[in-house]
Design an enzyme around this catalytic site. Structure first.
Site, PDB file in Angstrom:
ATOM      1  N   SER A  92       1.066  -6.167  -8.443  1.00 25.64           N
ATOM      2  CA  SER A  92       0.143  -5.029  -8.429  1.00 25.64           C
ATOM      3  C   SER A  92      -0.892  -5.177  -9.537  1.00 25.64           C
ATOM      4  CB  SER A  92       0.937  -3.726  -8.540  1.00 25.64           C
ATOM      5  OG  SER A  92       0.110  -2.604  -8.362  1.00 25.64           O
TER       6      SER A  92
ATOM      7  N   HIS B 204      -0.899   1.268  -3.093  1.00 29.07           N
ATOM      8  CA  HIS B 204      -0.844   0.225  -2.058  1.00 29.07           C
ATOM      9  C   HIS B 204      -0.609   0.796  -0.662  1.00 29.07           C
ATOM     10  CE1 HIS B 204      -1.094  -2.583  -5.305  1.00 29.07           C
ATOM     11  NE2 HIS B 204      -0.036  -2.030  -5.866  1.00 29.07           N
TER      12      HIS B 204
END
Length: 333
Positions: A92, A195
């Site tokens: 991430s 996400h």
């Protein structure tokens, strides 16, 4: 074959930077980074409490700063990193740290991007109460069916029997109350459904900002979040960094890429622990180290000396384009 990895949001803990700031020049570098991001990273890394660190706009710059501080103590430059590591990767927001480590972004560019990333994602998360929970264990098909039943997305496929569900707090609570068979649902200390489609507003903000950047070529291949592809083209990696804000992180595919490279040692930089725990379950026989504090530097340098030097072969531009055309549609929300 040595791989260096950088963790994502949720890995931060109160006071995790305090021992690093005792090293010569570290506090000065962190004060400089604080000026760039407009946030007191020295205070956040030493005295701020867990609730403060849960704020996306605080956590993301702090995690990148922690990774770059530790990196500076282990490698003096992207060229020195490239001479030792076959690949780097970040989970991430950690992918942004990896891009800076590889020389695709300068430290200034990385801190500006993470500042705007954190702010944009926090703003997107504020539009509706959302969150994330780790689903540990269970049959993969049953887990996928449970997420679909509750209207949740698989935001992170981490491998090793771990999937991170993301969506509204109501849906996450329903999943926790009715988990898949033989699975545990553990809420994560993050402030939004990262996400997923809930982060779409942040993508436009970052696209506009990234358009003005001139990224460099990676000195060492970066295993990309979307599909584990080894990327060295700076513009392509920057495009992926923007897109992954609203698309799933496929850390399982990054781990598979490490295995194909023949990884023999993996070092996770501060705030470390999460990715090493995943590696221990999925990369049997690979030496691992969570570089949590400066006390771990001696062992880290030993691993670099013993395992460093092997190089990875990055994909050709044509291969990268084929992966780009195929994977985002396959793994996107």
């Amino acid at each position: 074959m040595l791989v260096i990895v950088f963790p994502g949001q949720g890995s931060q803990a109160p006071g995790f930077l305090a021992p690093w700031l005792e090293l010569p020049g570290a506090a000065d570098r962190l004060r400089w980074a604080s000026a760039v991001v407009g946030s007191d990273l020295v205070a956040h890394g030493t005295v701020s409490d867990a609730d403060t660190l849960r704020d996306t706009a605080v956590a993301q710059p702090l995690i990148v700063a922690g990774g770059l501080l530790a990196l500076r103590e282990l490698f003096a430059s992207p060229a020195e990193l490239a001479a030792a590591a076959g690949a780097v990767a970040g989970h991430s927001v950690g992918e942004l740290t990896a891009a800076a480590a590889a020389g695709v972004l300068s430290p200034e560019q990385a801190f500006v991007l993470v500042r705007e990333r954190g702010r944009a994602m926090a703003a997107a998360a504020a539009q509706r109460p959302t969150g994330m929970s780790a689903v540990l264990g269970g049959d993969p098909e049953e887990v996928a069916a449970a997420l679909a039943r509750h209207g949740l997305s698989a935001a992170n496929a981490n491998g090793g029997g771990q999937v991170v569900a993301a969506g509204t707090l109501e849906a996450l609570e329903a999943l926790r109350a009715e988990p898949p068979a033989k699975a545990r649902v553990v809420p994560l200390q993050v402030a939004g459904a990262f996400h997923t489609e809930h982060m779409a507003p942040a993508v436009g903000t970052l696209e506009a900002l990234a358009a003005g950047l001139e990224p460099g070529t990676a000195a060492v291949p970066v295993a990309a979040n979307a599909d584990g592809a080894l990327v060295t083209d700076g513009r392509e990696l920057l495009r992926r960094l923007v897109a992954q804000v609203s698309r799933p992180v496929r850390w399982d595919l990054c781990t598979e890429a490490f295995a194909r490279l023949g990884v023999t040692a993996l070092v996770e930089l501060a705030p470390a622990g999460t990715l090493v725990n995943l590696a221990k379950r999925q990369l049997k026989g690979v030496e691992t180290l969570a570089l949590r504090t400066p006390e771990d530097l001696e062992r880290a340098r030993t691993l670099v000396a013993d395992h460093g030097g092997a190089t990875a072969t990055a994909p050709t531009q044509q291969q990268t384009q084929q992966q780009t055309q195929q994977t985002p549609q396959e793994v996107g929300p």
